[in-house]
Design a protein around this motif. Structure first.
Motif, mmCIF file in Angstrom:
data_model
loop_
_atom_site.group_PDB
_atom_site.id
_atom_site.type_symbol
_atom_site.label_atom_id
_atom_site.label_comp_id
_atom_site.label_asym_id
_atom_site.label_seq_id
_atom_site.Cartn_x
_atom_site.Cartn_y
_atom_site.Cartn_z
ATOM 1 N N PRO A 134 0.805 -1.229 0.000
ATOM 2 C CA PRO A 134 0.000 0.000 0.000
ATOM 3 C C PRO A 134 0.835 1.274 0.000
ATOM 4 N N GLU A 135 0.341 2.269 -0.742
ATOM 5 C CA GLU A 135 0.907 3.613 -0.677
ATOM 6 C C GLU A 135 0.390 4.354 0.557
ATOM 7 N N ARG A 136 -0.840 4.070 0.927
ATOM 8 C CA ARG A 136 -1.451 4.632 2.121
ATOM 9 C C ARG A 136 -2.353 3.564 2.715
ATOM 10 N N ALA A 137 -2.150 3.222 3.985
ATOM 11 C CA ALA A 137 -2.906 2.154 4.612
ATOM 12 C C ALA A 137 -4.402 2.439 4.578
ATOM 13 N N GLU A 138 -5.165 1.432 4.234
ATOM 14 C CA GLU A 138 -6.632 1.463 4.276
ATOM 15 C C GLU A 138 -7.256 2.473 3.319
ATOM 16 N N GLY A 389 2.911 10.200 0.246
ATOM 17 C CA GLY A 389 4.312 10.276 0.617
ATOM 18 C C GLY A 389 5.096 11.148 -0.349
ATOM 19 N N ALA A 390 6.276 11.561 0.094
ATOM 20 C CA ALA A 390 7.175 12.256 -0.825
ATOM 21 C C ALA A 390 7.454 11.344 -2.000
ATOM 22 N N PRO A 425 18.535 -2.337 2.406
ATOM 23 C CA PRO A 425 19.215 -2.909 1.238
ATOM 24 C C PRO A 425 19.545 -1.882 0.155
ATOM 25 N N GLY A 426 19.173 -0.602 0.388
ATOM 26 C CA GLY A 426 19.443 0.420 -0.605
ATOM 27 C C GLY A 426 18.449 0.447 -1.742
ATOM 28 N N LEU A 427 17.250 -0.092 -1.544
ATOM 29 C CA LEU A 427 16.226 -0.116 -2.573
ATOM 30 C C LEU A 427 15.219 1.008 -2.337
ATOM 31 N N PHE A 428 14.743 1.582 -3.432
ATOM 32 C CA PHE A 428 13.774 2.673 -3.361
ATOM 33 C C PHE A 428 12.377 2.166 -3.681
ATOM 34 N N ALA A 429 11.391 2.638 -2.921
ATOM 35 C CA ALA A 429 9.989 2.473 -3.280
ATOM 36 C C ALA A 429 9.539 3.735 -4.013
ATOM 37 N N GLN A 436 7.121 9.198 9.306
ATOM 38 C CA GLN A 436 7.427 7.912 9.922
ATOM 39 C C GLN A 436 8.714 7.292 9.396
ATOM 40 N N ARG A 437 9.370 7.973 8.484
ATOM 41 C CA ARG A 437 10.644 7.500 7.936
ATOM 42 C C ARG A 437 10.543 6.059 7.437
ATOM 43 N N ARG A 438 9.590 5.840 6.533
ATOM 44 C CA ARG A 438 9.438 4.502 5.986
ATOM 45 C C ARG A 438 9.022 4.575 4.523
ATOM 46 N N LEU A 439 9.325 3.504 3.799
ATOM 47 C CA LEU A 439 8.972 3.409 2.392
ATOM 48 C C LEU A 439 7.491 3.100 2.250
ATOM 49 N N GLN A 440 6.915 3.550 1.139
ATOM 50 C CA GLN A 440 5.507 3.290 0.856
ATOM 51 C C GLN A 440 5.368 2.816 -0.582
ATOM 52 N N GLY A 441 4.563 1.778 -0.762
ATOM 53 C CA GLY A 441 4.300 1.278 -2.107
ATOM 54 C C GLY A 441 5.242 0.159 -2.502
#
Length: 473
Positions: A134-138, A389-390, A425-429, A436-441
């Motif tokens: 998900p890009e945005r939960a729910e 997200g950004a 691992p250096g991977l981008f979403a 929240q400093r976390r990847l989305q999507g």
């Protein structure tokens, strides 16, 4: 300890025995198992069965272990770890160039490797390796990106052309050329890796990722996206500039240019795949593609025709979609800003000192960015980070736009802030939740890695007009 189990935890190892060379062999579900480099490992288990191995090493010691699984008996000699390491290093060295002329060599090589890993034998590069994260939960905003988007394929090809022209550029051209020859003006925005239509979006009888939904397929198969033709032309032009476009490629360029001429007045879903409108970006990026391919083509009627059509699109869009403040607006009936409008000048449609180019960058950074994080457009009255997200693609595009203006310090700030928005691992979403400093999507997201690769290559070549002080924000 090695504790392999098949059948979702229901089937332990059986028929555990030593091989002729002292390695351990066993059956695991319907598979044969061989574990080498473990001659002193101990088989252990409960109830008289051996369902795991334990190996103890003294402090400071190391050991290369090789685990092999096969559908049939493993009759060939066990893999030699030293030769396997050497072969792996040689294969990656041949597949990923050194990229020494970039500003972040290690991360840039990884971005290249990710793009290589997402590319099939037929040349098609999937947009992401996952589905339904998900890009945005729910909120129902999760999609299946395991397909080849023509736009993303073009981004990757142009990035490789800027960094190290080679097989990945050829792959992108090969796939895009084939699709243009097959579908012409009916080019779809996305395909399966073997060039077939993307299936309709539908649910699975599975529990989705927390906060997401279980869905595969993608509704993009029902959209018309005009900008795909412009991106295809930019890709083919990049290949031509490096002497890598054959006769089939030039024929594909003629098909794409003809499709733009035929369809540029139609409303389309645009780069962000929204409702059909006369999106400004779609028309400007087509004009950029026409101008670029005209510049790469031999002089003649075709080049003149393509250049004239580019002028027509630019003039019409300028009359209809230039904001009174001097910047490009999203569409003739939408005066708001959009990150995508930074792209056409980067692709050569307008020079860096064109007032529209500068006004668009100033307005965008003032209203759609925060702390060197970039957002696509304003969804509503909520703060930017509350709506989505950004968007990391947009962050690297902004770095390129600042670089084009000679704002080198700002360009590096944009590059480094967005380069850091990755997982361990250096991977981008696709997106990054700043709070929240976390990847989305879904991840790894190909077009983010592509723009990171391109930015790293282009920022290593400072503009002659580079300033030493950052532009006020």
């Amino acid at each position: 300890m090695l504790h392999p189990v098949a059948g979702y935890g229901r089937e332990p190892m059986r028929e555990v025995r030593r091989g002729a060379a002292g390695e351990w062999q066993a059956r695991l579900g319907g598979l044969a198992l061989r574990w080498s480099g473990t001659e002193d490992a101990r088989p252990e288990g409960d109830g008289g069965t051996h369902d795991r191995f334990t190996l103890e090493l003294a402090e400071g010691r190391q050991r290369d272990l090789v685990l092999e699984l096969g559908a049939g008996p493993l009759r060939t000699p066990a893999v030699h770890p030293g030769r396997a390491w050497a072969a792996t290093e040689q294969a990656w060295a041949s597949a990923v160039p050194g990229l020494a002329g970039t500003v972040a060599v290690r991360d840039t090589r990884q971005a290249y490797a990710v793009l290589r890993g997402l590319t099939s034998a037929g040349g098609g590069m999937v947009a992401a390796a996952t589905t339904s994260l998900p890009e945005r939960a729910e909120e129902g905003r999760n999609y299946d990106y395991r397909y080849v988007w023509i736009r993303d394929q073009a981004y990757a090809g142009q990035a490789v052309a800027a960094a190290a022209p080679g097989p990945l550029l050829d792959d992108a051209v090969r796939f895009t050329t084939a699709r243009l020859h097959a579908d012409g003006p009916g080019l779809s925005p996305a395909y399966t890796v073997d060039g077939r239509p993307v299936p309709d979006q539908h649910p699975l009888d599975l529990q989705g990722y927390p906060g997401g939904y279980d869905r595969i397929g993608n509704h993009v198969n029902r959209q018309f996206q005009l900008d795909c033709f412009g991106e295809a032309l930019l890709l083919l032009a990049a290949a031509a500039e490096h002497g890598r476009l054959d006769d089939d490629g030039w024929a594909a360029a003629r098909i794409a240019a003809g499709a733009v001429r035929q369809r540029w007045r139609e409303a389309d879903a645009g780069i962000w795949e929204l409702g059909n409108r006369d999106w400004t970006h779609s028309r400007l990026i087509c004009a950029a593609g026409l101008r670029r391919i005209a510049g790469a083509a031999p002089r003649g009627p075709a080049a003149r025709e393509w250049s004239a059509l580019a002028d027509t699109l630019l003039a019409d869009t300028g009359r209809r979609a230039l904001h009174p403040d001097g910047h490009w607006q999203r569409s003739p009936d939408d005066p708001s800003l959009d990150a995508a409008l930074l792209l056409p000048p980067l692709r050569g449609l307008l020079p860096a000192d064109d007032p529209r180019t500068r006004a668009t960058l100033r307005a965008y950074t003032a209203h759609l960015t925060d702390g060197y994080y970039a957002y696509r457009f304003r969804h509503d009255d909520r703060p930017l980070s509350k709506a989505e997200g950004a968007f990391l693609l947009c962050g690297f595009v902004t770095a390129l736009a600042e670089h084009q203006q000679g704002n080198e310090i700002d360009a590096y700030r944009w590059f480094e802030r967005n380069r850091a928005a990755c997982g361990a691992p250096g991977l981008f979403a696709e997106e990054y939740d700043v709070a929240q400093r976390r990847l989305q999507g879904n991840l790894p997201q190909a077009f983010v890695h592509a723009l990171m690769l391109e930015a790293s290559a282009r920022l290593a070549r400072p503009e002659a007009t580079a300033r030493t002080q950052p532009r006020p924000t």
